[in-house]
Design an enzyme around this catalytic site. Structure first.
Site, PDB file in Angstrom:
ATOM      1  N   ARG A 159      -4.021 -92.090  39.104  1.00 37.39           N
ATOM      2  CA  ARG A 159      -3.979 -90.824  39.860  1.00 37.39           C
ATOM      3  C   ARG A 159      -3.607 -89.664  38.941  1.00 37.39           C
ATOM      4  O   ARG A 159      -4.152 -88.580  39.042  1.00 37.39           O
ATOM      5  CB  ARG A 159      -3.005 -90.903  41.044  1.00 37.39           C
ATOM      6  CG  ARG A 159      -2.761 -89.530  41.667  1.00 37.39           C
ATOM      7  CD  ARG A 159      -2.236 -89.511  43.089  1.00 37.39           C
ATOM      8  NE  ARG A 159      -1.276 -90.526  43.425  1.00 37.39           N
ATOM      9  CZ  ARG A 159      -0.010 -90.563  43.014  1.00 37.39           C
ATOM     10  NH1 ARG A 159       0.471 -89.638  42.206  1.00 37.39           N
ATOM     11  NH2 ARG A 159       0.780 -91.544  43.411  1.00 37.39           N
ATOM     12  N   TYR A 190     -17.479 -68.559  49.986  1.00 38.72           N
ATOM     13  CA  TYR A 190     -18.024 -69.822  50.496  1.00 38.72           C
ATOM     14  C   TYR A 190     -17.304 -70.204  51.797  1.00 38.72           C
ATOM     15  O   TYR A 190     -16.077 -70.288  51.829  1.00 38.72           O
ATOM     16  CB  TYR A 190     -17.853 -70.919  49.440  1.00 38.72           C
ATOM     17  CG  TYR A 190     -18.220 -72.283  49.956  1.00 38.72           C
ATOM     18  CD1 TYR A 190     -19.540 -72.616  50.218  1.00 38.72           C
ATOM     19  CD2 TYR A 190     -17.229 -73.220  50.229  1.00 38.72           C
ATOM     20  CE1 TYR A 190     -19.866 -73.866  50.725  1.00 38.72           C
ATOM     21  CE2 TYR A 190     -17.558 -74.471  50.733  1.00 38.72           C
ATOM     22  CZ  TYR A 190     -18.881 -74.779  50.976  1.00 38.72           C
ATOM     23  OH  TYR A 190     -19.203 -76.003  51.490  1.00 38.72           O
ATOM     24  N   ASP A 204     -15.225 -68.143  41.603  1.00 38.91           N
ATOM     25  CA  ASP A 204     -16.045 -69.310  41.947  1.00 38.91           C
ATOM     26  C   ASP A 204     -17.370 -69.153  41.210  1.00 38.91           C
ATOM     27  O   ASP A 204     -18.175 -68.286  41.531  1.00 38.91           O
ATOM     28  CB  ASP A 204     -16.244 -69.362  43.474  1.00 38.91           C
ATOM     29  CG  ASP A 204     -16.993 -70.612  43.946  1.00 38.91           C
ATOM     30  OD1 ASP A 204     -17.711 -71.210  43.130  1.00 38.91           O
ATOM     31  OD2 ASP A 204     -16.859 -70.963  45.137  1.00 38.91           O
ATOM     32  N   LYS A 242     -22.616 -79.510  42.836  1.00 38.28           N
ATOM     33  CA  LYS A 242     -23.855 -78.754  42.758  1.00 38.28           C
ATOM     34  C   LYS A 242     -24.518 -78.937  41.389  1.00 38.28           C
ATOM     35  O   LYS A 242     -24.972 -80.009  41.098  1.00 38.28           O
ATOM     36  CB  LYS A 242     -23.568 -77.290  43.101  1.00 38.28           C
ATOM     37  CG  LYS A 242     -22.659 -77.111  44.349  1.00 38.28           C
ATOM     38  CD  LYS A 242     -23.297 -77.628  45.630  1.00 38.28           C
ATOM     39  CE  LYS A 242     -22.321 -77.741  46.793  1.00 38.28           C
ATOM     40  NZ  LYS A 242     -21.559 -76.554  47.123  1.00 38.28           N
TER      41      LYS A 242
HETATM   42  C1  LIG Z   1     -20.391 -76.207  47.774  1.00 37.11           C
HETATM   43  C2  LIG Z   1     -19.566 -75.068  47.377  1.00 37.11           C
HETATM   44  C3  LIG Z   1     -18.162 -75.126  47.422  1.00 37.11           C
HETATM   45  C4  LIG Z   1     -17.418 -76.334  47.947  1.00 37.11           C
HETATM   46  O1  LIG Z   1     -17.619 -77.469  47.168  1.00 37.11           O
HETATM   47  P1  LIG Z   1     -17.629 -78.967  47.761  1.00 37.11           P
HETATM   48  O2  LIG Z   1     -17.913 -79.803  46.565  1.00 37.11           O
HETATM   49  O3  LIG Z   1     -18.686 -79.023  48.821  1.00 37.11           O
HETATM   50  O4  LIG Z   1     -16.279 -79.217  48.347  1.00 37.11           O
HETATM   51  C5  LIG Z   1     -17.458 -74.016  46.977  1.00 37.11           C
HETATM   52  N1  LIG Z   1     -18.081 -72.904  46.543  1.00 37.11           N
HETATM   53  C6  LIG Z   1     -19.424 -72.804  46.504  1.00 37.11           C
HETATM   54  C7  LIG Z   1     -20.061 -71.556  46.021  1.00 37.11           C
HETATM   55  C8  LIG Z   1     -20.216 -73.877  46.925  1.00 37.11           C
HETATM   56  O5  LIG Z   1     -21.550 -73.775  46.894  1.00 37.11           O
END
Ligand SMILES: *Cc1c(COP(=O)(O)O)cnc(C)c1O
Length: 395
Positions: A71, A123, A194, A219
């Site tokens: 962990r 988001y 982000d 992503k």
């Molecule tokens: C998908 C996404 C998130 C969240 O990520 P997860 O892996 O789904 O928890 C945060 N910010 C953006 C811009 C995203 O596209």
């Protein structure tokens, strides 16, 4: 003893070399080498997956390998965090089980009572986290951060963090990273960005002065729609970072060794995948812009984009995401989405396959997304096939 001494050498010759000549190392090279360590025991060129949850103590009770329990740290996670650090030009990175877990660690690391200013179109999953889980703990405002007068007006004595997301989801709005940071600096406020849509291949917020970069590794980093992951990258290992590390290690929302391995594997091709995404998205955006049934196209690579100049100044590529609206409204958007054959109707983004979604349906009743909007994650299929599919669906 010899064996023990060897194990403590955490840096491969490549990484030592990387530290020395990083200024001339390109992102393609970093992506391939910084997340891999040739196995000293077997000579395996690709780092093995270490599934063990626990690690042996030496006779004196110490942990000669530096690992004690998975962990807290695992060899595959260490290497993933190394490549993430180098890709964004940071000092350290922490990886998480999802992007939302990475965001959660940021909010949990803030002192109760801290005021956050976040972009209006943050988001939706992270916005919901703040709104639902931090009521009474953190204070927050969702505003148009690009409106500098409004931003200055909303700053309070307890404002500790400005959260930006650029390009944003799903409207592909661009936030001017440098000017946001210059306002934040005057008030001793941190800025987190982000960077999921851009990836470090197209944009490096730390080099523009950001205090933290966040990613949904689900992503583009993962890139194959087969794992979830998240990451935070810091330019300095300061007190705030130590706190974030504590949330990661004590909270345990960490990726498995297998997922760390898969991510490090995918990242090797990230720079080349991004080139393909950017190329295809630009051509699809230009095609849609000229189509008589299309009302508007949101893509930062179009000179018609209201923040095209800002995008050009802070991005080295415009990414693989675009949205467009249809003149004939919601019903037409839904008709088109159902007629597409190569584009799959699904949420998420950043995979090799093209995806399309009616975003307002995903975001639920409080959405501000136009009902006639379709969001597209432009994949790596041949662009002629994507345009042919879009042509038949629109006709
Ligand atoms: C998908 C996404 C998130 C969240 O990520 P997860 O892996 O789904 O928890 C945060 N910010 C953006 C811009 C995203 O596209």
């Amino acid at each position: 003893m010899g064996k023990t001494a060897k194990k403590t050498v955490a840096l491969t010759p490549f990484l030592i070399c990387l530290y020395k000549i990083q200024s001339i190392m390109h992102i393609e090279t970093i992506a391939i080498h910084a997340g891999n360590q040739t196995d000293e025991k077997t000579g395996a060129v690709i780092q093995p997956i270490v599934l063990s949850t626990t690690f042996e103590r030496a006779e004196d009770g110490s942990f000669p390998s530096g690992y004690s329990y998975s962990r807290s740290a695992n060899p595959n996670r260490t290497m993933l965090e190394k490549v993430l650090t180098h890709l964004e030009g940071g000092a350290d990175a922490a990886s998480f089980a999802t992007g939302n877990a990475a965001g959660m660690a940021v909010f949990q690391s803030l002192k109760p009572g801290t005021h956050i200013i976040a972009t209006e179109d943050m988001y939706h999953g992270l916005r919901n986290q703040i709104k639902n889980l931090f009521v009474g703990i953190l204070e927050f405002d969702f505003i148009e951060v690009n409106d500098q007068a409004e931003l200055k007006r909303r700053i309070r004595p307890n404002t500790g963090l400005i959260w930006i997301e650029t390009p944003s989801n799903p409207l592909l709005k661009i936030t001017d990273i440098k000017s946001t940071i210059s306002i934040a600096r005057q008030h001793n406020i941190k800025v987190a960005c982000d960077n999921t849509f851009a990836t470090p291949v197209c944009q490096q917020p730390l080099s523009l002065g950001a205090d933290l970069v966040m990613h949904s590794a689900t992503k583009y980093f993962g890139g194959h729609s087969d794992l979830t992951g998240g990451a935070l990258i810091t330019p300095v290992k300061d007190e705030w970072w130590q706190k974030i590390r504590q949330v990661q290690e004590m909270g345990g929302a960490v990726p498995s060794p297998m997922d760390c391995y898969l991510l490090a594997r995918s990242i090797k091709t990230l720079p080349y995948r991004m080139r393909g995404h950017v190329h295809n998205a630009q051509l699809l955006a230009e095609f849609l812009l000229k189509h008589p049934k299309v009302e508007a196209v949101m893509y930062p690579g179009l000179p018609a984009h209201p923040q095209y100049e800002v995008a050009k100044s802070q991005m080295s590529g415009f990414g693989g995401m675009l949205s467009f609206t249809l003149k004939d409204g919601e019903q037409e958007a839904k008709r088109v989405i159902n007629k597409l054959k190569i584009f799959t109707r699904a949420t998420s983004l950043g995979g090799v396959e093209s995806l399309v979604e009616h975003r307002a349906s995903v975001e639920g009743p409080d959405t501000k997304t136009p009902l006639n909007l379709l969001r597209v994650s432009v994949g790596l299929e041949h662009i002629d096939d994507l345009i042919a599919d879009m042509t038949q669906a629109l006709d």
